[in-house]
Enzyme design. Structure first.
Site, PDB file in Angstrom:
ATOM      1  N   GLY A  56       0.760  -1.139   0.256  1.00 43.10           N
ATOM      2  CA  GLY A  56       0.049   0.087   0.340  1.00 43.10           C
ATOM      3  C   GLY A  56       1.249   1.111  -0.195  1.00 43.10           C
ATOM      4  O   GLY A  56       1.949   1.112  -0.498  1.00 43.10           O
TER       5      GLY A  56
ATOM      6  N   SER B 151      -4.691   1.298   0.462  1.00 42.35           N
ATOM      7  CA  SER B 151      -4.672   2.318   0.176  1.00 42.35           C
ATOM      8  C   SER B 151      -5.827   2.768  -1.227  1.00 42.35           C
ATOM      9  O   SER B 151      -5.622   4.167  -1.403  1.00 42.35           O
ATOM     10  CB  SER B 151      -3.094   3.124   0.279  1.00 42.35           C
ATOM     11  OG  SER B 151      -2.480   2.221   1.448  1.00 42.35           O
TER      12      SER B 151
ATOM     13  N   TRP C  12      -8.073   2.227  -2.353  1.00 41.52           N
ATOM     14  CA  TRP C  12      -8.934   3.435  -2.225  1.00 41.52           C
ATOM     15  C   TRP C  12      -9.767   4.616  -1.476  1.00 41.52           C
ATOM     16  O   TRP C  12     -10.825   4.504  -1.032  1.00 41.52           O
ATOM     17  CB  TRP C  12     -10.637   1.819  -1.628  1.00 41.52           C
ATOM     18  CG  TRP C  12     -10.161   0.125  -2.722  1.00 41.52           C
ATOM     19  CD1 TRP C  12      -9.820  -0.319  -1.820  1.00 41.52           C
ATOM     20  CD2 TRP C  12     -11.152   0.413  -3.673  1.00 41.52           C
ATOM     21  NE1 TRP C  12      -9.493  -1.145  -3.118  1.00 41.52           N
ATOM     22  CE2 TRP C  12     -10.539  -1.087  -4.058  1.00 41.52           C
ATOM     23  CE3 TRP C  12     -11.467   1.056  -4.418  1.00 41.52           C
ATOM     24  CZ2 TRP C  12     -11.179  -1.635  -5.853  1.00 41.52           C
ATOM     25  CZ3 TRP C  12     -11.886   0.737  -5.763  1.00 41.52           C
ATOM     26  CH2 TRP C  12     -11.754  -0.984  -6.309  1.00 41.52           C
ATOM     27  N   ALA C  13      -8.088   4.696  -0.806  1.00 43.22           N
ATOM     28  CA  ALA C  13      -8.727   6.119   0.233  1.00 43.22           C
ATOM     29  C   ALA C  13      -8.564   6.823  -1.000  1.00 43.22           C
ATOM     30  O   ALA C  13      -8.304   7.758  -1.682  1.00 43.22           O
ATOM     31  CB  ALA C  13      -7.101   6.303   0.695  1.00 43.22           C
ATOM     32  N   GLN C  14      -9.777   7.707  -0.032  1.00 38.14           N
ATOM     33  CA  GLN C  14     -10.686   8.928  -0.694  1.00 38.14           C
ATOM     34  C   GLN C  14     -10.171   9.683  -0.332  1.00 38.14           C
ATOM     35  O   GLN C  14     -10.806  10.887  -0.621  1.00 38.14           O
ATOM     36  CB  GLN C  14     -12.077   8.777  -1.048  1.00 38.14           C
ATOM     37  CG  GLN C  14     -12.873   7.602  -1.760  1.00 38.14           C
ATOM     38  CD  GLN C  14     -14.651   8.004  -1.562  1.00 38.14           C
ATOM     39  OE1 GLN C  14     -14.879   8.589  -1.417  1.00 38.14           O
ATOM     40  NE2 GLN C  14     -15.161   6.936  -1.369  1.00 38.14           N
ATOM     41  N   GLY C  15      -9.820   9.769   1.150  1.00 35.65           N
ATOM     42  CA  GLY C  15      -9.102  11.011   1.574  1.00 35.65           C
ATOM     43  C   GLY C  15      -8.149  11.410   0.946  1.00 35.65           C
ATOM     44  O   GLY C  15      -7.348  10.556  -0.268  1.00 35.65           O
TER      45      GLY C  15
ATOM     46  N   GLU D 205     -11.179  19.337   6.331  1.00 37.00           N
ATOM     47  CA  GLU D 205     -12.724  17.777   6.491  1.00 37.00           C
ATOM     48  C   GLU D 205     -12.803  18.679   7.910  1.00 37.00           C
ATOM     49  O   GLU D 205     -12.313  18.649   8.910  1.00 37.00           O
ATOM     50  CB  GLU D 205     -11.043  16.686   5.549  1.00 37.00           C
ATOM     51  CG  GLU D 205     -11.003  16.827   4.571  1.00 37.00           C
ATOM     52  CD  GLU D 205     -10.825  15.355   3.996  1.00 37.00           C
ATOM     53  OE1 GLU D 205     -10.523  14.245   4.917  1.00 37.00           O
ATOM     54  OE2 GLU D 205     -10.357  15.039   3.129  1.00 37.00           O
TER      55      GLU D 205
ATOM     56  N   HIS E   8     -16.669   4.970  10.394  1.00 37.92           N
ATOM     57  CA  HIS E   8     -16.371   6.220   9.318  1.00 37.92           C
ATOM     58  C   HIS E   8     -18.472   6.665   8.883  1.00 37.92           C
ATOM     59  O   HIS E   8     -18.589   5.331   8.459  1.00 37.92           O
ATOM     60  CB  HIS E   8     -16.221   5.870   7.899  1.00 37.92           C
ATOM     61  CG  HIS E   8     -15.880   7.081   7.054  1.00 37.92           C
ATOM     62  ND1 HIS E   8     -17.113   7.371   6.798  1.00 37.92           N
ATOM     63  CD2 HIS E   8     -14.809   8.251   6.729  1.00 37.92           C
ATOM     64  CE1 HIS E   8     -16.491   9.036   5.377  1.00 37.92           C
ATOM     65  NE2 HIS E   8     -15.102   9.020   5.551  1.00 37.92           N
TER      66      HIS E   8
ATOM     67  N   ARG F 192     -14.776  11.943  13.559  1.00 43.50           N
ATOM     68  CA  ARG F 192     -15.841  11.350  12.511  1.00 43.50           C
ATOM     69  C   ARG F 192     -16.380  10.487  14.140  1.00 43.50           C
ATOM     70  O   ARG F 192     -17.756  10.132  14.018  1.00 43.50           O
ATOM     71  CB  ARG F 192     -14.486  10.558  11.643  1.00 43.50           C
ATOM     72  CG  ARG F 192     -13.995  10.908  11.278  1.00 43.50           C
ATOM     73  CD  ARG F 192     -13.617   9.901  10.237  1.00 43.50           C
ATOM     74  NE  ARG F 192     -12.862  10.347   9.012  1.00 43.50           N
ATOM     75  CZ  ARG F 192     -11.513   9.777   8.401  1.00 43.50           C
ATOM     76  NH1 ARG F 192     -11.589   8.570   8.562  1.00 43.50           N
ATOM     77  NH2 ARG F 192     -12.040  10.276   6.776  1.00 43.50           N
TER      78      ARG F 192
ATOM     79  N   HIS G  74     -14.227   1.242   9.328  1.00 43.97           N
ATOM     80  CA  HIS G  74     -12.826   1.806   9.034  1.00 43.97           C
ATOM     81  C   HIS G  74     -11.776   2.172   9.174  1.00 43.97           C
ATOM     82  O   HIS G  74     -10.700   1.332   8.010  1.00 43.97           O
ATOM     83  CB  HIS G  74     -13.191   3.462   8.507  1.00 43.97           C
ATOM     84  CG  HIS G  74     -12.920   4.184   7.247  1.00 43.97           C
ATOM     85  ND1 HIS G  74     -12.636   3.912   6.142  1.00 43.97           N
ATOM     86  CD2 HIS G  74     -12.111   5.830   7.668  1.00 43.97           C
ATOM     87  CE1 HIS G  74     -11.702   4.591   5.642  1.00 43.97           C
ATOM     88  NE2 HIS G  74     -11.860   5.528   6.354  1.00 43.97           N
TER      89      HIS G  74
ATOM     90  N   GLU H  48      -1.280   1.238   9.125  1.00 43.10           N
ATOM     91  CA  GLU H  48      -2.274   0.954   9.866  1.00 43.10           C
ATOM     92  C   GLU H  48      -2.124  -0.051   9.954  1.00 43.10           C
ATOM     93  O   GLU H  48      -2.449  -0.169  11.707  1.00 43.10           O
ATOM     94  CB  GLU H  48      -3.490   1.035   9.414  1.00 43.10           C
ATOM     95  CG  GLU H  48      -4.291   0.536   9.687  1.00 43.10           C
ATOM     96  CD  GLU H  48      -6.112   0.640   9.018  1.00 43.10           C
ATOM     97  OE1 GLU H  48      -7.375  -0.078   9.168  1.00 43.10           O
ATOM     98  OE2 GLU H  48      -5.936   1.289   8.103  1.00 43.10           O
TER      99      GLU H  48
ATOM    100  N   ARG I 136      -8.274   8.926  15.132  1.00 41.28           N
ATOM    101  CA  ARG I 136      -8.106   9.779  14.272  1.00 41.28           C
ATOM    102  C   ARG I 136      -8.556  10.640  13.991  1.00 41.28           C
ATOM    103  O   ARG I 136      -9.469  10.973  13.018  1.00 41.28           O
ATOM    104  CB  ARG I 136      -7.649   8.411  12.739  1.00 41.28           C
ATOM    105  CG  ARG I 136      -6.410   9.075  11.895  1.00 41.28           C
ATOM    106  CD  ARG I 136      -6.291   8.281  11.099  1.00 41.28           C
ATOM    107  NE  ARG I 136      -7.221   7.558  10.402  1.00 41.28           N
ATOM    108  CZ  ARG I 136      -7.611   7.849   9.313  1.00 41.28           C
ATOM    109  NH1 ARG I 136      -7.298   8.968   8.182  1.00 41.28           N
ATOM    110  NH2 ARG I 136      -8.651   7.327   8.541  1.00 41.28           N
TER     111      ARG I 136
END
Length: 483
Positions: free
Chosen positions: A16, A46, A48-51, A117, A229, A270, A327, A351, A362
């Protein structure tokens, strides 16, 4: 037939963001690297990470302010020394990624476009392709890894054991029988969120690295803290658990209850937003709340909008049903600020690791920053370890896979709301990580961050900076104070 043995300065398990950057850092420093990837390159969690990547780059921002936001989000459990390193080094990491050829989103003047964010007091999140940051960065780093001399890639290969000798980690044993002898080993296998039945993560996020490290004698910490999430899609065929990045809320999307009313600050940390959603769902009897992103420019988040439209829901015209999902795990393999574990020669990043950086909750987009800042530190520290005679490697072995029943039990009894009765049930689960999560959650008799105890609803100030740690392979967790 003799098993193939690969000689390297460092072995990196996991490809990742953290693993790729660690491998590239070591190779750029002249080290021979063996990179073990269970999946095809660029198909890790990683991807798929959208942030984005959090870094204090704006004129009105600073590393100290970033650190303060990190500590506030972490609910009295953030290790200040880890947060200081991350926030100080993150801007330089963004610059290094740009030098490597990563193209981040820019405004019309050519300056980096900084997103807002949850939990951030300033715009400080850089993206690549809007909500496609993970995909863009991991693809690019994967291509660089393939092109870099000195990196041997074992693609589609799973690590089955860490090779130890005289109390040190000296290599990796793979399921196919190949072995890697190395000065140091970096575990970068991601987290364990897919152990929960409802998750935003791909199926492989099962805490494999934590199991490997524990069998090698490494300590684990803070396994009770799984971040849920707030806005994962539910009730949309083919998109169950699909994450809708909170950057969309940063651009004005709202959360609405059954009466169409706002009920929470969408940009709160979050844990706070997820808890508010759970409470509103319980009060209404609905399985979701609604995310209203009709006023958000669809062009800013093409992969989110495209994925939803492919499933028959147009977020530019319709409300999106969302609910929390497992998440990101704040806990993991105990590591110091060079990401060294309690086993000499063994390092953990991303992670997989726990330094106390994220505390009990987080801060959004600190995870990718962590992957790069500490991936580099771990790579250099691992390559500097002495070369040892590894002796004979252990035989490959299979790691336990969770059953569907275990995953459903973890979601039911260690989901957003926990109590002693449910956690005690999990102590008898056949999967070792499920049992460990339960043990850590039972120890923490308070509500803090992502860990909410129905039977202990208050936060205990006496447990500030106290982390739950399991050191002995068959031992029980105990609190240790980290500063």
């Amino acid at each position: 037939m003799p098993r193939e043995r690969i000689e390297a300065e460092i072995a990196v398990v996991g490809a990742g963001a953290a693993g790729l950057y660690a491998a590239l850092t070591a190779a750029r420093d002249g080290a021979r690297v063996a990179l073990v990837s269970a999946t095809p390159l660029a198909r890790t969690a990683s991807y798929w990470a959208q942030g984005g990547i959090a870094a204090a780059l704006a004129i009105d921002d600073s590393p100290d302010r970033h650190r303060e936001d990190t500590e506030i989000a972490g609910r009295g459990l953030v290790r200040a020394s880890a947060a200081e390193v991350l926030c100080r080094d993150a801007p330089g990491t963004v610059s290094d990624l740009e030098r490597l050829g990563v193209h981040f989103d820019a405004d019309r003047h050519g300056n980096l476009a900084l997103g807002l964010e949850g939990g951030h007091s300033r715009r400080r999140v850089v993206h690549a392709g809007g909500s496609a940051t993970g995909r863009r960065v991991v693809r690019h780093l994967s291509a660089l890894v393939v092109e870099t001399p000195g990196i041997e890639i074992l693609e589609g290969t799973r690590a089955s054991a860490l090779w130890t000798a005289d109390g040190r980690c000296v290599g990796v044993v793979c399921e196919d029988g190949r072995t890697i002898a190395a000065r140091g080993v970096v575990v970068a296998t991601g987290g364990a969120a897919a152990l929960w039945a409802r998750t935003t993560n791909p199926p492989g996020s099962l805490g494999i690295g934590l199991l490997l490290a524990r069998e090698a004698g490494a300590a684990l910490a803070d396994l009770e803290f799984m971040q849920f999430h707030p806005t994962a899609v539910t009730g949309v065929p083919g998109r169950e658990g699909f994450l809708v990045t909170e950057a969309i809320r940063g651009e004005g999307a709202r959360l609405l209850d059954a009466d169409g009313e706002r009920f929470v600050d969408e940009l709160a940390p979050r844990d706070e937003v997820a808890r508010a959603i759970r409470e509103r769902m319980e009060a209404s009897g609905r399985a979701s709340v609604d995310l209203d992103m009709r006023a958000v420019d669809p062009g800013l988040f093409p992969n989110v909008v495209g994925a939803l439209r492919e499933s028959g829901l147009d977020p530019a015209r319709e409300l999106v049903p969302v609910a929390p999902a497992a998440h990101y795990g704040m806990g993991g393999i105990v590591a110091d600020l060079d990401w060294a574990t309690t086993v000499p020669g063994l390092y953990a990043v991303g992670e997989s690791a726990c330094t106390g950086l994220h505390g009990a909750n987080r801060l959004a987009s600190n995870s990718l920053s962590e992957c790069f800042v500490f991936g580099a530190r771990a790579a250099r520290a691992a390559a500097g370890q002495p070369r040892m005679d590894p002796g004979a490697p252990p035989a490959p072995r299979s790691l336990p896979a969770p059953s569907r029943a275990s995953r459903e039990a973890l979601w039911r009894d260690a989901g957003l709301l926990r109590n002693r009765e449910g956690l005690e049930r999990l102590r008898d689960d056949p999967h070792p990580l499920v049992r460990l999560v339960a043990a850590h959650a039972l120890l923490r008799t308070e509500t803090r961050g992502a860990h909410e105890r129905e039977d202990f609803p208050d936060t205990d100030p006496a447990l500030d900076l106290h982390h739950s740690v399991t050191r002995a392979p068959d031992g029980e967790p105990a609190f240790e104070r980290w500063t």
